[in-house]
Design a protein around this motif. Structure first.
Motif, PDB file in Angstrom:
ATOM      1  N   SER A  42     125.029 -11.643 -57.585  1.00 15.08           N
ATOM      2  CA  SER A  42     123.790 -11.024 -57.072  1.00 15.08           C
ATOM      3  C   SER A  42     124.048  -9.807 -56.196  1.00 15.08           C
ATOM      4  O   SER A  42     123.139  -9.345 -55.501  1.00 15.08           O
ATOM      5  CB  SER A  42     122.954 -12.055 -56.282  1.00 15.08           C
ATOM      6  N   THR A  43     125.260  -9.288 -56.201  1.00 10.15           N
ATOM      7  CA  THR A  43     125.598  -8.106 -55.401  1.00 10.15           C
ATOM      8  C   THR A  43     126.046  -6.970 -56.315  1.00 10.15           C
ATOM      9  O   THR A  43     126.907  -7.173 -57.178  1.00 10.15           O
ATOM     10  CB  THR A  43     126.724  -8.418 -54.402  1.00 10.15           C
ATOM     11  N   GLU A  44     125.472  -5.797 -56.119  1.00  5.63           N
ATOM     12  CA  GLU A  44     125.911  -4.627 -56.881  1.00  5.63           C
ATOM     13  C   GLU A  44     127.287  -4.190 -56.398  1.00  5.63           C
ATOM     14  O   GLU A  44     127.527  -4.094 -55.190  1.00  5.63           O
ATOM     15  CB  GLU A  44     124.940  -3.462 -56.701  1.00  5.63           C
ATOM     16  N   GLU A  45     128.168  -3.925 -57.338  1.00  2.00           N
ATOM     17  CA  GLU A  45     129.498  -3.414 -57.005  1.00  2.00           C
ATOM     18  C   GLU A  45     129.799  -2.207 -57.876  1.00  2.00           C
ATOM     19  O   GLU A  45     129.362  -2.134 -59.031  1.00  2.00           O
ATOM     20  CB  GLU A  45     130.554  -4.501 -57.224  1.00  2.00           C
ATOM     21  N   TYR A  46     130.590  -1.283 -57.312  1.00  2.00           N
ATOM     22  CA  TYR A  46     130.891  -0.034 -57.988  1.00  2.00           C
ATOM     23  C   TYR A  46     132.398   0.168 -58.067  1.00  2.00           C
ATOM     24  O   TYR A  46     133.121  -0.084 -57.091  1.00  2.00           O
ATOM     25  CB  TYR A  46     130.196   1.123 -57.254  1.00  2.00           C
ATOM     26  N   LEU A  47     132.842   0.603 -59.247  1.00  2.00           N
ATOM     27  CA  LEU A  47     134.266   0.753 -59.503  1.00  2.00           C
ATOM     28  C   LEU A  47     134.732   2.130 -59.032  1.00  2.00           C
ATOM     29  O   LEU A  47     134.265   3.161 -59.534  1.00  2.00           O
ATOM     30  CB  LEU A  47     134.552   0.572 -60.991  1.00  2.00           C
TER      31      LEU A  47
END
Length: 549
Positions: free
Chosen positions: A40-45
């Motif tokens: 439920s958490t947005e993560e960015y590479l």
């Protein structure tokens, strides 16, 4: 409208005893290449810069991070989101009205916080089985103190390890055999891209909106709104209040400006300062008003015309009839307006300065006092990006604001244009009004200064182009002897109703007849040289079809 909730890291600094959020530095990030929804958490590479380089090699370090850890690098996230397909399954669009933008409250239901394990290391927990690629992470704290906070589910890292150091996260290469090496040139892989196609970016968009709003708080009487989508104006932009001089650019100090003296006094002209345009020293180079010439002026005027052939705008017009630039109403509520003489002929405007004897009340001081009208930066609904409108009625000749930015040498401008491409020209403004008027012939179009408002400037940076504009830009000088740096001031050239988009002509061309415009459009349509030129989308009846000739 539901409140926009930024990550907790964008709020006030943590109080004593609060958990610390570690962040990435801007200088360490190369770009954002993918995103996902994890628990439920947005993560960015993130693609890391290592040893000052940003080249994507086989061993480049990549790692996943939540928005709170990227709060100093949100412009990279913004650039990534802007390149995503518009049809992605995001959260519902939330309009951002201008009137509410300064009063928005942020709820705490979407806070993203970080915590550490008792050893000071961020732990991988169950990361291995949810990742598409095997990876190992180790984020070690430099602090010797321990924490009893619950462990944080750590991001995945490829080709290296992450460490916590003085409030920031850093990437390091490691010989630890537990580090799983991958070919970074293949990242993001097909599984990551598939996940990204289904993952929202709403948390990032809220953080970006909140960050832009924080930037805008330093700009008086300015708001922003978006009733079209969830985007915000570029975070890679800094609001400034005056020119920022680049390397090799010089400007005389205000103390060195020559001001008007006798007979100019503050109590003249109904306590409006300078009253005699023939004698005011600030108007030494102002244009002569031929309609006011008297018989005794003709010999002096003939000399002035002879000087004009060689000196241009620097021809000495002392003693000849001229006009002060502004019309001042007896009703102080009514704004000063630019005289028709200047509005239509585009003559340089000379205002009094700090060294003048006429005082601060002088009617020849308008632009230097700054903008008074309320502006709104808004997202256009016709695909023209961001625009600007005024919340109040503007009358013909009313001052709006100045165009400011970095003042660059011509050499630096050429370098930036080569790096940025054709779109760069939209933000460049040559200070070439007095080219050819320098008695020593030192000032030319090849060495005049250029204002670059792309990454530094004011609200006018967002004003769009139109082939039939309702605003025009004028040269305003407070130092008649400085030919290189002067203000670029926008004035309304017609009455403009409230909430009407403000526009000016990027090419600064004179108005043409419709028949001439149509004939030129036909010629351009048949000319192969225009095939790759940038099209104009102003929609005006006399649109020239192309933004640049």
């Amino acid at each position: 409208m539901p409140p926009v909730s930024p990550p907790s890291s964008l709020r006030s600094p943590p109080t004593s005893g609060a958990r610390t959020t570690y962040r990435l530095r801007v200088s360490d990030v190369s770009k954002i290449v993918c995103h996902r929804l994890q628990n439920s958490t947005e993560e960015y590479l993130v693609r890391w810069k290592i040893a000052g380089g940003s080249t994507n090699t086989k061993s480049t370090i990549y790692s996943w991070h939540c928005i709170s850890e990227l709060s100093k690098c949100l412009h990279y996230v913004q650039e990534y989101i802007e390149k995503l397909p518009k049809s992605r399954p995001d959260a519902a669009f939330v309009a951002i009205p201008a009137a509410a933008s300064r009063k928005r409250k942020f709820s705490s239901d979407s806070q993203i916080t970080g915590s550490s394990s008792s050893s000071g290391n961020l732990t991988p927990r169950d990361w291995a089985h949810v990742s598409r690629e095997p990876s190992v992470i180790s984020i070690a704290s430099t602090s010797s103190t321990t924490s009893e906070a619950a462990p944080l589910q750590a991001p995945t890292v490829y080709n290296g390890i992450l460490k916590r150091k003085e409030g920031r996260i850093v990437a390091k290469r490691s010989n630890d055999p537990a580090v799983q090496e991958v070919d970074a040139r293949k990242l993001p892989d097909q599984f990551m891209l598939k996940d990204a196609a289904q993952a929202p970016v709403s948390a990032a968009e809220r953080a970006i909106q909140a960050t832009f709003q924080a930037k805008l708080r330093s700009v008086k009487n300015t708001e922003w709104e978006n009733h079209v989508d969830n985007t915000a104006p570029s975070l890679n932009f800094t609001f400034i209040s005056d020119f920022v001089l680049g390397e090799g650019v010089y400007r005389s100090d205000a103390d060195a400006h020559v001001g008007c003296e006798n007979p100019c006094r503050p109590n003249m002209g109904q306590n409006l300062g300078c009253e005699y345009p023939r004698d005011c020293a600030c108007l030494e180079y102002a244009a002569v008003d031929k309609d006011l010439l008297k018989e005794g002026d003709m010999a002096r005027y003939a000399q002035y015309l002879e000087d004009w052939d060689t000196d241009g705008f620097l021809a000495d017009s002392r003693g000849l009839p001229k006009r002060f630039p502004y019309r001042v109403s007896k009703d102080r509520i009514v704004p000063s307006t630019l005289m028709k003489f200047y509005l239509e002929q585009r003559y340089p405007i000379y205002e009094c300065n700090l060294n003048c004897d006429c005082g601060k009340v002088c009617k020849s001081r308008v632009v230097q006092k700054g903008r008074e009208v309320p502006l709104v930066i808004f997202k256009t609904s016709n695909g023209r990006g961001w625009g600007v409108y005024c919340k109040e009625q503007l009358v013909k000749g009313e001052f709006i604001d100045t165009y400011i930015g970095e003042v660059l040498t011509n050499e630096e401008t050429n370098r930036r244009e080569e790096l940025a491409g054709k779109d760069k020209a939209s933000y460049l403004y040559s200070l070439d009004k007095f080219c050819g008027d320098d008695p020593n012939n030192d000032l030319t179009k090849d060495n005049c200064y250029v204002v670059d408002g792309q990454h530094m400037g004011g609200p006018t940076r967002f004003i769009n182009h139109s082939c039939e504009p309702n605003c025009q830009q004028y040269t305003v000088s407070y130092n008649k002897h400085d030919l290189r740096i002067y203000d670029l001031a926008f004035f309304a050239v017609e009455d403009i109703p409230p909430r009407t988009e403000l526009t000016f002509d990027y090419m600064d061309q004179d108005e043409a007849e419709l028949e001439d415009v149509m004939r030129k459009r036909e010629a351009k349509a048949a000319d192969p040289a225009y095939r790759d030129k940038q099209r104009c989308n102003c929609g005006a009846r006399k649109c020239r079809w192309y933004l640049w000739e």
